[in-house]
Scaffold this motif. Sequence first.
Motif, short mmCIF file in Angstrom:
data_model
loop_
_atom_site.label_atom_id
_atom_site.label_comp_id
_atom_site.label_asym_id
_atom_site.label_seq_id
_atom_site.Cartn_x
_atom_site.Cartn_y
_atom_site.Cartn_z
N LYS A 115 0.84 -1.22 0.00
CA LYS A 115 0.00 0.00 0.00
C LYS A 115 0.87 1.26 0.00
CE LYS A 115 -3.94 -1.50 -0.40
NZ LYS A 115 -4.83 -1.00 -1.44
N ALA A 116 1.94 1.24 0.78
CA ALA A 116 2.84 2.40 0.84
C ALA A 116 3.50 2.63 -0.51
CB ALA A 116 3.89 2.19 1.92
N ARG A 117 3.92 1.55 -1.17
CA ARG A 117 4.59 1.65 -2.46
C ARG A 117 3.70 2.27 -3.54
NH1 ARG A 117 9.02 -1.50 -3.92
NH2 ARG A 117 10.16 -2.30 -2.13
N GLN A 118 2.38 2.09 -3.37
CA GLN A 118 1.45 2.67 -4.35
C GLN A 118 1.56 4.19 -4.43
OE1 GLN A 118 -2.64 1.42 -3.73
NE2 GLN A 118 -1.96 -0.69 -3.46
N LYS A 119 2.01 4.81 -3.34
CA LYS A 119 2.09 6.27 -3.30
C LYS A 119 3.29 6.82 -4.08
CE LYS A 119 0.22 6.09 1.37
NZ LYS A 119 0.52 6.30 2.79
N LEU A 120 4.19 5.92 -4.48
CA LEU A 120 5.43 6.38 -5.12
C LEU A 120 5.36 6.26 -6.64
CD1 LEU A 120 7.83 4.60 -2.61
CD2 LEU A 120 7.00 6.96 -2.54
N ARG A 121 6.16 7.07 -7.32
CA ARG A 121 6.16 7.09 -8.78
C ARG A 121 6.82 5.84 -9.36
NH1 ARG A 121 3.01 11.46 -10.49
NH2 ARG A 121 3.77 13.39 -9.58
N ASP A 122 7.87 5.41 -8.71
CA ASP A 122 8.59 4.23 -9.19
C ASP A 122 8.26 3.07 -8.25
OD1 ASP A 122 10.25 2.66 -10.70
OD2 ASP A 122 12.08 3.83 -10.37
N ASP A 123 8.70 1.90 -8.62
CA ASP A 123 8.51 0.73 -7.77
C ASP A 123 9.70 -0.19 -7.99
OD1 ASP A 123 7.46 -1.09 -6.07
OD2 ASP A 123 5.55 -1.33 -7.10
N ILE A 124 10.59 -0.22 -7.02
CA ILE A 124 11.77 -1.08 -7.14
C ILE A 124 11.75 -2.06 -5.98
CG2 ILE A 124 14.30 -1.16 -7.12
CD1 ILE A 124 14.29 1.75 -8.03
#
Length: 334
Positions: free
Chosen positions: A107-116
């Motif tokens: 869920k937190a990662r969804q807020k970011l532009r990238d996903d690594i």
Amino acid sequence: MSAKKVLVAFCHELGCNVTIDDARRAYFALEQKDRKRFRFSCSDRHCNVTMSGVNYHVKAEDGDKFKAAHFRSPHPHTPGCEWNQFTSDIEQDIQPGETKDDFIERKARQKLRDDINYFDASLDNDTSTGMTSPRPVSTPVTKTESDESNKKKENTRWSKYTKTTVLQRLIDFWQEAKNTLSHKEFMNLRIYIKNRGSVYLNKYITHINNGLTNKYEGVIYGGGHLVRRYGRGFLFSYFDKHEEKEVYLYVDKEIMASGNGMSNYLHEILETENVRYFRVFLLNPSWSRRINKKGGHVINLHIKKVQQLVIFYELNSSKVHESTANEKDGDNPA
Ligand SMILES: [Zn+2]
């Protein structure tokens, strides 16, 4: 459902699929007079919708001024587009076999532009992400397979986009996460490091105050100032001392010249005028002690490749710098 996050797009000028970080490197590799904004479209060839690239053509500032470079979709993607699939996968409710911590992190990662979620620190490859292969074709997941098998397939399916060998992309991700997420969300963010396993991102990237080596052979960083340039090379002095000794980084011009587009980008950051400080990130540097001309003991940090180096800067003026004031989120390519 519409694609909210697109990690890779087809670049018309480069003729291949790129991450926004690849686009920045390619852009800065050009002579300044030849620089023109790139044209992008969706990496899914069945979709092909026109996209735009944001912030990849400007030097990324440190701290609050940092703006993550990313792709933007001004038009809807086709329903079967892989990025609609990606968005739907990352936005799913808690899945069977997923722990609560995993779910909260997703869920937190969804807020970011990238996903690594995977970093290969071996630096054996060049700076590319391996995106230069022909455009991938979407393969729909058949519903007859078990959840477990689907999950594995999805992991493999997106890993080509969420895996990187590029330090700049990892540090951009860290910087955005630090600015965007709550402290708790940021502290819980994990990354899989090749040959090492899962590590908290904040433990993989540590301030120089906590030591000159990172226990995961990861990244150390700190602010400081540029002492002088040696052609493309430079000598940098960190604000923080180690065991009361001053800490320096010297990067030879040969090392600086070895990094394709990245070295141009770093060179232009170091040439920025009116800088209050630079923040320098180093992937697993070595270090040595030395006595300077005045007889004082100092510490020198060393890197072998420009791929171990990332630099951000902050300007003296508290005003927004002219080059970024003109920047609008998602402006169209020139
Ligand atoms: Zn699309």
